[in-house]
Design an enzyme around this catalytic site. Structure first.
Site, PDB file in Angstrom:
ATOM      1  N   ASP A 149      91.435  21.465  85.823  1.00 40.95           N
ATOM      2  CA  ASP A 149      91.329  21.383  87.287  1.00 40.95           C
ATOM      3  C   ASP A 149      89.885  21.440  87.796  1.00 40.95           C
ATOM      4  O   ASP A 149      89.626  21.062  88.936  1.00 40.95           O
ATOM      5  CB  ASP A 149      92.113  22.529  87.945  1.00 40.95           C
ATOM      6  N   ARG A 184     102.861  -4.515  94.523  1.00 44.35           N
ATOM      7  CA  ARG A 184     103.410  -3.209  94.892  1.00 44.35           C
ATOM      8  C   ARG A 184     102.305  -2.226  95.263  1.00 44.35           C
ATOM      9  O   ARG A 184     101.138  -2.449  94.961  1.00 44.35           O
ATOM     10  CB  ARG A 184     104.092  -2.581  93.656  1.00 44.35           C
ATOM     11  N   GLU A 244      98.135  16.735  93.216  1.00 44.88           N
ATOM     12  CA  GLU A 244      99.407  17.456  93.400  1.00 44.88           C
ATOM     13  C   GLU A 244      99.354  18.444  94.565  1.00 44.88           C
ATOM     14  O   GLU A 244     100.370  18.751  95.174  1.00 44.88           O
ATOM     15  CB  GLU A 244      99.808  18.177  92.099  1.00 44.88           C
ATOM     16  N   ARG A 286     105.924   2.624  94.237  1.00 50.44           N
ATOM     17  CA  ARG A 286     106.417   3.379  93.082  1.00 50.44           C
ATOM     18  C   ARG A 286     105.468   4.525  92.776  1.00 50.44           C
ATOM     19  O   ARG A 286     104.253   4.383  92.930  1.00 50.44           O
ATOM     20  CB  ARG A 286     106.493   2.483  91.850  1.00 50.44           C
TER      21      ARG A 286
END
Ligand code: F6P
Length: 368
Positions: A149, A184, A244, A286
């Site tokens: 991280d 996409r 995240e 996606r």
């Protein structure tokens, strides 16, 4: 030479990161060359205070032979854990309810029993905060900054980060072709907890069109506008990298779960962002979650080298009589910083960082 040290222990705690074995090898050889005995504590600190089935005990002898040929290997030969923090160990009361118990004194007694004179604690903010408690209780401790991280203060970089970012960049490269072929939007969720370092650096290197990081809360309409603008200009696909820990303006981090004795689990934001993009732009979107893939594999040359440097520097620190410090990269050198300062607060991406400015200059959207 510091004659008082005879036996040292090495512990690797928290999520694994490429480079752990290189640290173990360097610290072990540097210590053996000083005439010290070296032991690896199994699975964080578990080997010292929990029942286990390791035939040779919870302390693995780290001989010259034991650390041969491990520099390039991911994972850690002594094991790790991010469950059951010994300062907050999940414990059952008689009435069946659970509470978090401080078991640090049991570990201090185990250090004494095994005649361990010093500890090299390899970990992120959680593991190094635990190590600081042992240091405060009188153990000689040197920390080594590990985490993909890169969110530890007082070191320019932690080992493991470069490998994670390099891998993520390679994944983005691969996703470009399918995104373009299918016209996409590909949303890539990467780890990083509450810091956006991985997303930022792989996003810029992989030329993502949108990068969402916890430090810059996003507005989904701005994200959709960027994608629509690209479509209008002829670019019919887009790549969106989401940390995240990213969150919308006024929203909160997407948490999967929280258990006693461990940090909360983060995730799920990528899927949510992909759905919202599809709804707002009408473009098929996606999500790919890179997750633990970022923690695996062989460390890059950069990570190997700093891991070896950190491991050797940790032993030099002990030999020089230092304790309660963490080795830190301060190019071109490695220096020692108080564990307290290194663990006081997490290192986030500065909003005026050159990498953020570079991304903005290149037209990348942060959704703000
Ligand atoms: O701290 C490293 C890290 O990989 C984070 O990026 C992530 O949020 C967390 O660990 C995941 O932990 P676990 O392996 O428990 O899912």
């Amino acid at each position: 030479m510091n004659t008082k040290i005879k036996r040292i222990a090495i512990s690797t705690g928290g999520g694994d990161a490429p480079g752990l074995n290189a640290v173990i090898r360097a610290a072990t050889i540097a210590a053996i060359n000083r005439g010290w005995e070296v032991f690896g504590i199994r699975d964080g600190y578990n080997g010292l205070f929990l029942p286990h089935d390791y035939p040779e005990g919870g302390l693995m002898p780290l001989t010259r032979h034991a650390v041969r040929g491990i520099t390039h290997l991911g994972g850690t030969i002594i094991g790790t854990t991010n469950k059951g923090n010994p300062l907050k160990y999940p414990t059952k009361r008689k009435d069946g309810t659970m509470y978090e118990k401080d078991r640090s004194d049991e570990i201090m007694r185990a250090f004494k029993k095994h005649k361990i004179d010093a500890l090299i604690a390899v970990g992120g903010d959680g593991s190094l905060s635990i190590a600081k408690v042992f240091s405060d209780k009188g153990m000689r401790v040197v920390g080594v900054p590990k985490t993909i991280d890169n969110d530890l203060s007082k070191t320019v970089i932690t080992f493991g980060f470069d490998t994670a970012v390099s891998f993520a960049t390679g994944c983005i490269d691969r996703l470009h072709s399918t995104a373009e072929a299918h016209q996409r939007v590909m949303v890539v969720e990467v780890m990083g907890r509450y810091a956006g370092w991985i997303a930022l650096e792989c996003g810029v290197s992989g030329t993502a069109d949108v990068i969402l990081i916890p430090e810059i809360p996003y507005d989904m309409n701005k994200v959709a506008k960027k994608i629509n603008d690209r479509t209008k200009s002829g670019a019919k696909f887009s790549i969106v990298v989401v940390a995240e820990g990213a969150k919308p303006i006024g929203g909160s981090t997407s948490v999967i779960g929280k258990e006693l004795g461990r940090a909360e689990r983060i995730g799920g934001i990528g899927e949510r962002v992909a759905k919202e993009i599809q709804k707002l732009t009408g473009k098929e979107s996606r999500c790919v979650v890179l997750g633990h893939l970022l923690r695996g594999g062989s460390p890059t040359t950069f990570d190997r080298l700093i891991s070896l440097r950190f491991g050797a520097a940790a032993v030099r620190a002990l030999d020089e009589g230092k304790s309660g410090v963490m080795v830190a990269l301060d190019p071109p050198t490695v220096r020692y910083v108080p564990l307290e300062e290194a663990t006081k607060r997490l290192k986030n991406v500065p909003l005026n960082s050159d990498v953020v400015l570079t991304a903005r200059d290149l037209g990348t959207s942060f959704g703000d």
